[in-house]
Design an enzyme around this catalytic site. Structure first.
Site, PDB file in Angstrom:
ATOM      1  N   PRO A  78     -16.174  -2.635  28.552  1.00  0.00           N
ATOM      2  CA  PRO A  78     -16.378  -4.010  28.097  1.00  0.00           C
ATOM      3  C   PRO A  78     -17.852  -4.312  27.856  1.00  0.00           C
ATOM      4  O   PRO A  78     -18.712  -3.968  28.681  1.00  0.00           O
ATOM      5  CB  PRO A  78     -15.823  -4.839  29.251  1.00  0.00           C
ATOM      6  CG  PRO A  78     -14.754  -3.970  29.828  1.00  0.00           C
ATOM      7  CD  PRO A  78     -15.273  -2.564  29.708  1.00  0.00           C
ATOM      8  N   CYS A  79     -18.131  -4.932  26.722  1.00  0.00           N
ATOM      9  CA  CYS A  79     -19.513  -5.025  26.266  1.00  0.00           C
ATOM     10  C   CYS A  79     -20.082  -6.438  26.303  1.00  0.00           C
ATOM     11  O   CYS A  79     -21.206  -6.653  25.857  1.00  0.00           O
ATOM     12  CB  CYS A  79     -19.619  -4.483  24.840  1.00  0.00           C
ATOM     13  SG  CYS A  79     -18.549  -5.341  23.664  1.00  0.00           S
ATOM     14  N   GLN A  80     -19.354  -7.432  26.814  1.00  0.00           N
ATOM     15  CA  GLN A  80     -19.858  -8.801  26.755  1.00  0.00           C
ATOM     16  C   GLN A  80     -21.226  -8.938  27.428  1.00  0.00           C
ATOM     17  O   GLN A  80     -22.084  -9.671  26.967  1.00  0.00           O
ATOM     18  CB  GLN A  80     -18.878  -9.772  27.423  1.00  0.00           C
ATOM     19  CG  GLN A  80     -17.541  -9.865  26.713  1.00  0.00           C
ATOM     20  CD  GLN A  80     -16.514  -8.950  27.368  1.00  0.00           C
ATOM     21  OE1 GLN A  80     -16.832  -7.863  27.830  1.00  0.00           O
ATOM     22  NE2 GLN A  80     -15.276  -9.395  27.390  1.00  0.00           N
ATOM     23  N   PHE A  82     -23.536  -6.832  27.508  1.00  0.00           N
ATOM     24  CA  PHE A  82     -24.577  -6.179  26.726  1.00  0.00           C
ATOM     25  C   PHE A  82     -24.829  -6.865  25.390  1.00  0.00           C
ATOM     26  O   PHE A  82     -25.771  -6.551  24.698  1.00  0.00           O
ATOM     27  CB  PHE A  82     -24.176  -4.735  26.406  1.00  0.00           C
ATOM     28  CG  PHE A  82     -23.984  -3.863  27.617  1.00  0.00           C
ATOM     29  CD1 PHE A  82     -24.741  -4.043  28.757  1.00  0.00           C
ATOM     30  CD2 PHE A  82     -23.027  -2.857  27.615  1.00  0.00           C
ATOM     31  CE1 PHE A  82     -24.558  -3.239  29.872  1.00  0.00           C
ATOM     32  CE2 PHE A  82     -22.844  -2.045  28.718  1.00  0.00           C
ATOM     33  CZ  PHE A  82     -23.610  -2.237  29.852  1.00  0.00           C
TER      34      PHE A  82
END
Length: 395
Positions: A78-80, A82
């Site tokens: 999950p990239c939120q 970043f």
């Protein structure tokens, strides 16, 4: 055949692309229940573990893998935390969403695969002035029994046949004892597939129209459309959202490449509970009308309200978004089309927007497969890349 484990798989964009390249997924995992439904519909033969990756043990993985060798681990944690959209990205070193990266590393430590591929947003490179990407690379270089030779590069989806200018960070590692260097796919297109080339053969429906299954109104007009329809006999997930007349009038006023801000004085959003007053909150990405003869901007999880059809006065359907992500028409999305705040699970739109474009994943997989099987060699000739070359689906 090379075996893969697919972590943070979402609805299966990377799984599909790697499958086209001949990889055999032996296990996939994601926390979202609607992603599990979509994955099961499209990959019924692949075992799926639904839940928080940190809650699964190696014994649970081993039971499914059943002593099969693991050649590659792929996924996008999950990239939120970043994301460039997160204005606090330089203060999120303790963000629990980023901790899931270490679950990815843990799985590499379990199986010592020949290689791994990790996908993430461009914001990863700038987080904490570049210190986060250095930490990530260091973790990978020292992972497992042998460590990994690691390379990082930003790839643009439109360079690989995806009708979208999406850019993503791709990190590839190859186990050090193999003596190989990670390679990235060469650019395949000088000019990208356009929005019109991607979706013009789909039923031309207005706001509120569409059915669960629809017939194609015309023959495919180009190679991209032929590939999208290769195994499909019907059109699924192509139902247009209902819009108020006020919203349709706004859409009519927005020209290609323009958005809500360009028509704000007349058609701007109104305050909730006070329709006579304009909202003071303005978003530049809301209601952008796509330009027909260019690739689309990034199709994000919020694309249901971000974009307007290039010719019709409505938002995109889930199928149109899937086409712009390079999901073929026989790939069916499950779960609710759109989502209310209290509903569990990702909507079809969110699943599509969160996915890795399968055609980009295919090119990454094809290059990785060549390196693992044949070593570092010369790339294909330019002539082989400039013509549309759909993946040979290996079954």
């Amino acid at each position: 055949m090379l075996n893969s484990i697919d972590l943070f798989s979402g609805c299966g964009g990377m799984t599909l692309g790697f499958g086209w390249a001949g990889f055999n997924s032996v296990l996939a995992s994601d926390i979202d229940e609607n992603c599990e439904k979509t994955f099961a519909t499209n990959f019924p033969e692949i075992p799926f573990l639904c839940g928080d990756l940190s809650n699964f043990s190696q014994e649970e993985f081993d039971k499914i893998i059943n002593n099969q060798n693991i050649d590659v681990i792929i996924g996008g944690p999950p990239c939120q935390g970043f994301s460039l959209a997160n204005k606090k990205r330089n203060k999120v070193s303790e963000d629990p969403r980023n901790k899931l990266f270490y679950e990815f590393v843990k799985t590499i430590n379990w199986y010592n695969p020949k290689s791994f591929v990790m996908e993430n947003v461009k914001g990863l490179l700038s987080m904490e002035s570049g210190q986060v990407i250095k930490e990530i690379q260091n973790e990978f270089e020292n992972a497992g029994k042998f460590g990994y030779e690691v390379k990082t590069k930003v790839l643009k989806a439109s360079d690989y046949g995806v009708p979208q200018s999406r850019e993503r960070v791709i990190i590839i590692g190859i186990r050090k004892d193999l003596g190989l260097i990670p390679e990235f796919p060469a650019k395949k297109y000088e000019t990208g597939i356009t929005v019109e080339e991607a979706i013009s053969d789909l039923p031309q429906i207005n706001a509120g129209e569409g059915e669960e299954k629809m017939v194609y109104p015309q023959k495919p007009a180009n190679d991209y459309q032929k590939f999208m329809r290769k195994k499909a006999k019907k059109v699924f997930n192509h139902i247009a959202m209902r819009h108020t007349q006020r919203l349709i009038d706004r859409f009519k006023a927005i020209q290609p490449g323009k958005n809500l801000l360009d028509v704000w004085e007349t058609h701007g959003a109104v305050q909730r509970g006070n329709p006579n007053e304009k909202s003071k909150i303005k978003f530049s990405q809301n209601n952008l009308r796509l330009i027909a003869n260019k690739p689309a901007p990034t199709i994000a999880a919020s694309f249901q309200s971000n974009f307007i059809h290039p010719f019709l006065d409505r938002n995109l359907t889930a199928r149109e978004g899937a086409r712009l992500q390079s999901f073929p028409d026989d790939f069916i999305f499950e779960g609710m089309r759109t989502k209310m705040s209290w509903e569990k699970g990702l909507s079809q739109y969110q699943q599509i927007g969160n996915a890795v474009p399968p055609l980009m994943a295919f090119e990454i997989a094809l290059t990785l497969k060549r390196v693992l099987e044949n070593g570092n060699q010369e790339e294909k000739t330019e002539e082989q890349y400039l013509a549309f070359n759909e993946p040979e689906i290996i079954s």
